[in-house]
Design a protein around this motif. Structure first.
Motif, mmCIF file in Angstrom:
data_model
loop_
_atom_site.group_PDB
_atom_site.id
_atom_site.type_symbol
_atom_site.label_atom_id
_atom_site.label_comp_id
_atom_site.label_asym_id
_atom_site.label_seq_id
_atom_site.Cartn_x
_atom_site.Cartn_y
_atom_site.Cartn_z
ATOM 1 N N LYS A 41 47.635 44.900 38.011
ATOM 2 C CA LYS A 41 47.753 43.481 38.393
ATOM 3 C C LYS A 41 48.183 42.618 37.203
ATOM 4 O O LYS A 41 49.144 41.845 37.294
ATOM 5 C CB LYS A 41 46.399 42.969 38.937
ATOM 6 C CG LYS A 41 45.839 43.799 40.089
ATOM 7 C CD LYS A 41 44.549 43.230 40.624
ATOM 8 C CE LYS A 41 43.388 43.313 39.645
ATOM 9 N NZ LYS A 41 42.962 44.697 39.356
ATOM 10 N N SER A 42 47.467 42.755 36.105
ATOM 11 C CA SER A 42 47.807 41.948 34.929
ATOM 12 C C SER A 42 49.214 42.266 34.444
ATOM 13 O O SER A 42 49.972 41.369 34.046
ATOM 14 C CB SER A 42 46.801 42.204 33.805
ATOM 15 O OG SER A 42 45.505 41.842 34.216
ATOM 16 N N THR A 43 49.556 43.544 34.489
ATOM 17 C CA THR A 43 50.892 43.948 34.046
ATOM 18 C C THR A 43 51.966 43.238 34.865
ATOM 19 O O THR A 43 52.961 42.734 34.309
ATOM 20 C CB THR A 43 51.044 45.474 34.179
ATOM 21 O OG1 THR A 43 50.020 46.112 33.414
ATOM 22 C CG2 THR A 43 52.400 45.927 33.687
ATOM 23 N N PHE A 85 44.968 32.859 32.085
ATOM 24 C CA PHE A 85 44.799 34.278 31.784
ATOM 25 C C PHE A 85 43.381 34.552 31.322
ATOM 26 O O PHE A 85 42.783 33.769 30.596
ATOM 27 C CB PHE A 85 45.796 34.713 30.703
ATOM 28 C CG PHE A 85 47.050 35.317 31.267
ATOM 29 C CD1 PHE A 85 47.759 36.271 30.562
ATOM 30 C CD2 PHE A 85 47.550 34.924 32.502
ATOM 31 C CE1 PHE A 85 48.924 36.827 31.082
ATOM 32 C CE2 PHE A 85 48.707 35.470 33.020
ATOM 33 C CZ PHE A 85 49.405 36.428 32.309
ATOM 34 N N GLN A 86 42.874 35.722 31.735
ATOM 35 C CA GLN A 86 41.555 36.192 31.326
ATOM 36 C C GLN A 86 41.328 36.018 29.830
ATOM 37 O O GLN A 86 40.348 35.451 29.390
ATOM 38 C CB GLN A 86 41.458 37.701 31.609
ATOM 39 C CG GLN A 86 40.843 38.084 32.899
ATOM 40 C CD GLN A 86 41.014 39.601 33.093
ATOM 41 O OE1 GLN A 86 42.076 40.155 32.846
ATOM 42 N NE2 GLN A 86 39.960 40.243 33.526
ATOM 43 N N ASN A 87 42.244 36.605 29.059
ATOM 44 C CA ASN A 87 41.990 36.710 27.619
ATOM 45 C C ASN A 87 42.584 35.540 26.827
ATOM 46 O O ASN A 87 42.603 35.560 25.613
ATOM 47 C CB ASN A 87 42.534 38.040 27.091
ATOM 48 C CG ASN A 87 43.980 38.244 27.482
ATOM 49 O OD1 ASN A 87 44.490 37.554 28.359
ATOM 50 N ND2 ASN A 87 44.649 39.175 26.833
ATOM 51 N N ALA A 161 47.562 33.243 37.763
ATOM 52 C CA ALA A 161 46.154 33.224 37.381
ATOM 53 C C ALA A 161 45.614 34.644 37.412
ATOM 54 O O ALA A 161 45.771 35.359 38.400
ATOM 55 C CB ALA A 161 45.366 32.322 38.323
ATOM 56 N N ASP A 162 45.007 35.040 36.299
ATOM 57 C CA ASP A 162 44.441 36.384 36.195
ATOM 58 C C ASP A 162 42.927 36.271 36.159
ATOM 59 O O ASP A 162 42.366 35.778 35.181
ATOM 60 C CB ASP A 162 44.963 37.059 34.919
ATOM 61 C CG ASP A 162 44.802 38.567 34.977
ATOM 62 O OD1 ASP A 162 44.102 39.052 35.885
ATOM 63 O OD2 ASP A 162 45.395 39.246 34.110
ATOM 64 N N GLU A 163 42.262 36.687 37.224
ATOM 65 C CA GLU A 163 40.806 36.571 37.359
ATOM 66 C C GLU A 163 40.305 35.155 37.064
ATOM 67 O O GLU A 163 39.452 34.971 36.212
ATOM 68 C CB GLU A 163 40.099 37.542 36.387
ATOM 69 C CG GLU A 163 40.610 38.952 36.414
ATOM 70 C CD GLU A 163 40.125 39.737 37.619
ATOM 71 O OE1 GLU A 163 39.380 39.160 38.436
ATOM 72 O OE2 GLU A 163 40.519 40.901 37.749
HETATM 73 MG MG LIG Z 1 43.794 42.583 34.587
#
Ligand SMILES: [Mg+2]
Ligand SMILES: Nc1ncnc2c1ncn2[C@@H]1O[C@H](COP(=O)(O)OP(=O)(O)OP(=O)(O)O)[C@@H](O)[C@H]1O
Lengths: 218, 322
Positions: A41-43, A85-87, A161-163
């Motif tokens: 997903k993130s990729t 993004f998560q990070n 949007a990631d998580e």
């Molecule tokens: Mg991810």
């Protein structure tokens, strides 16, 4: 608006994170990206804003093929994409205002316009009057919402949007999701990667499912 | 600002050239102030960096000031005492007067001063201890002397002039220290080279210091740089604040160098003047004039920008969001 044409992504270590993914998303569409951890997903999101490049296949955004976009054109592409993004959390040595203002500074907006836009974005996520606070004095959910304000403050046509609800309780998660839904109703193309299946089921939205880098439902 | 309306936002944002230029210059103006304010927020670290740069800049400049004063034409007499032409005839004699006339007329000669036998006697006896020695003579044993300051700069030319004067009527002998003069100009030549080398080395040190300071800053701002790039900040947008930081570090360092130089000159001026007076010279270490001060500040700023460029550009390019 977004077209993936037989896209594969192999990381330098030889791992195939995405295999033969084809996907088309219209402008203003709201799409959930689901799948187990490691599904890719993130990729997939990173291929959209040029953080990663596809190994095979083509990625088109707004009619532009970005698969082999030269590095100097990546910034312009990214300016039209809002990301949660998560990070990529907030800058803790900057006040809420400066965190949210960043995309506008990059766009070169006038300081007076920036103030207006930042306050509008903060009020949209329910943080009116918090612009002078330091991020560490905010709760996890409030920080998340500052991140969302930052992602939409420059009114990008695409929002990734990631998580985005990773740290939030169910009520707040629903609230945030309906916020994203509102953006899509304004014409923003929204892609959300999430584990939160319960929430996904409850929302009237398209769902793209990934498993081991392959699409199993679109 | 030309935004794509969200409703029809089916194209990647394009901003026209004039707006981009305006935004660009606004960013520069804003960074000019904000980078200085950010630096001043850590006064201790800033002062140390400025001091290091200031010392590195002031050393070669102080040396070059000293060298310049030493080798400058009008102060040469400090180390090049005038030739002394000892007369074989009384200084009132016609021969002596004719010699004096011809020396005054000569274009190779700058200043000419006659020290009569009496004047020489008085000067000599005023030196402690010699009065008694002279009293042993019934008459004045000292010859008249003509002091000649040559216009000529280089050692060989002065030697030639001395030989020419020595051949004239009424001259006993001509004395001046040719070997010393030649040695001195050789030493000055070497010093000049050493100075150039030092200048290059210390400039390199300044560039290195600034580059290194900025690298540390970048390391501390990694997260910010990644996020800025994630939201479409270009490499040059990200680099710009560091260019301005480099500018301020170099400029402030030059300011400190200026203060160090002026303070050192004040500290040295007393002893130097005393030394100069003993040579009957008006030699003095002169402070930096206006143009030179501006030059110093420009040098500092330039080294700062250069230091930022060479060390930061590739480093910033490597930082990418993941
Ligand atoms: Mg991810
Ligand atoms: N930079 C990388 N180098 C090598 N392998 C990577 C890299 N990034 C991701 N991967 C691998 O690619 C696969 C897909 O990763 P990705 O982050 O896209 O998964 P995801 O669906 O977002 O998972 P999660 O739900 O846990 O965030 C994972 O197995 C991961 O180990």
């Amino acid at each position: 608006m977004l077209v993936f044409d037989h896209v594969s992504k192999r990381y330098p270590n030889g791992y195939d994170a995405l295999s033969d993914v084809s996907l088309s998303v219209d402008a203003g569409e709201f799409v959930f990206l689901t799948g187990p951890s490691g599904a890719g997903k993130s990729t997939l999101l990173k291929l959209i804003n040029g953080v990663e490049r596809s190994s095979q296949g083509q990625v088109h955004i707004a009619g532009q093929n970005i698969t082999r976009l030269p590095a100097r054109k990546i910034p312009t592409l990214r300016q039209s994409i809002g990301v949660v993004f998560q990070n990529h959390q907030l800058l803790f040595d900057r006040r809420v205002y400066d965190n949210v203002a960043l995309p506008l500074l990059i766009a070169g907006m006038k300081p007076t316009d920036i103030g207006r836009r930042v306050r509008a974005a903060l009020s949209k996520v329910g943080l009116t009057g918090r612009e002078d606070d330091w991020p560490e004095t905010l709760s996890g959910g409030e920080q998340q919402r500052v991140g969302i304000a930052r992602a939409v403050v420059h009114r990008p046509p695409i929002l990734l949007a990631d998580e985005p609800t990773g740290n939030l309780d169910p009520d707040l998660s629903r609230e945030i999701m309906s916020l994203f839904l509102q953006f899509s109703q304004l014409g923003v193309t929204v892609l959300i990667a999430t584990h939160d299946l319960e929430l996904v089921e409850a929302m009237p939205a398209r769902r793209v499912q990934l498993q081991d880098g392959r699409m199993i439902a679109r | 600002m030309n935004e794509s309306a969200s409703g029809s936002g089916a194209h990647i944002r394009q901003i026209n050239r004039a707006d981009r230029l305006k935004a660009w210059s606004r960013h520069h103006r804003q960074l000019f102030r904000s980078t200085l304010i950010t630096l001043l927020n850590q006064p201790g670290a800033l002062l140390i960096t400025w001091l290091v740069i200031g010392i590195a800049l002031s050393l070669p400049i102080l040396l070059s000031l000293a060298l310049r004063e030493i080798s400058e034409a009008d102060t040469r007499q400090v180390i090049q005492p005038a030739m002394s032409v000892y007369l074989s005839v009384p200084s009132e004699s016609e021969t002596a007067q004719a010699l004096l006339q011809s020396l005054r007329a000569s274009s190779a000669v700058g200043e000419v001063r006659l020290i009569t036998e009496q004047a020489a006697l008085m000067e000599f006896s005023s030196l402690a201890g010699f009065g008694d020695v002279l009293n042993a003579f019934s008459e004045n044993p000292l010859p008249g002397i003509i002091e000649v300051v040559p216009n000529e700069r280089d050692g060989a030319g002065i030697k030639l002039l001395a030989q020419q004067i020595a051949g004239q009527d009424g001259v006993d002998q001509v004395s001046f220290d040719a070997a010393w003069l030649e040695r001195l100009s050789a030493i000055l030549g070497i010093l000049e080279r050493v100075l150039y080398a030092l200048g290059v080395l210390f400039s390199g040190a300044v560039i290195f210091t600034i580059g290194n300071t900025l690298r540390l800053t970048i390391e501390n701002q990694r997260a910010e740089i990644e996020i800025t790039k994630l939201f479409g900040g270009s490499d040059s947008f990200v680099q710009r604040p560091f260019i301005y930081r480099g500018f301020w570090l170099g400029f402030g360092g030059a300011l400190l160098a200026f203060l160090i130089i002026q303070a050192s000159l004040m500290y040295l001026s007393g002893p130097v003047e005393r030394l100069a007076q003993s040579y009957r010279s008006n030699f003095a270490l002169e402070a930096l004039d206006f143009g030179e001060s501006i030059g110093l500040f420009a040098l500092g700023a330039l080294l700062g920008i250069l230091g930022s460029w060479v060390s930061v550009w590739r480093y910033l390019k490597q930082i990418q969001p993941k």
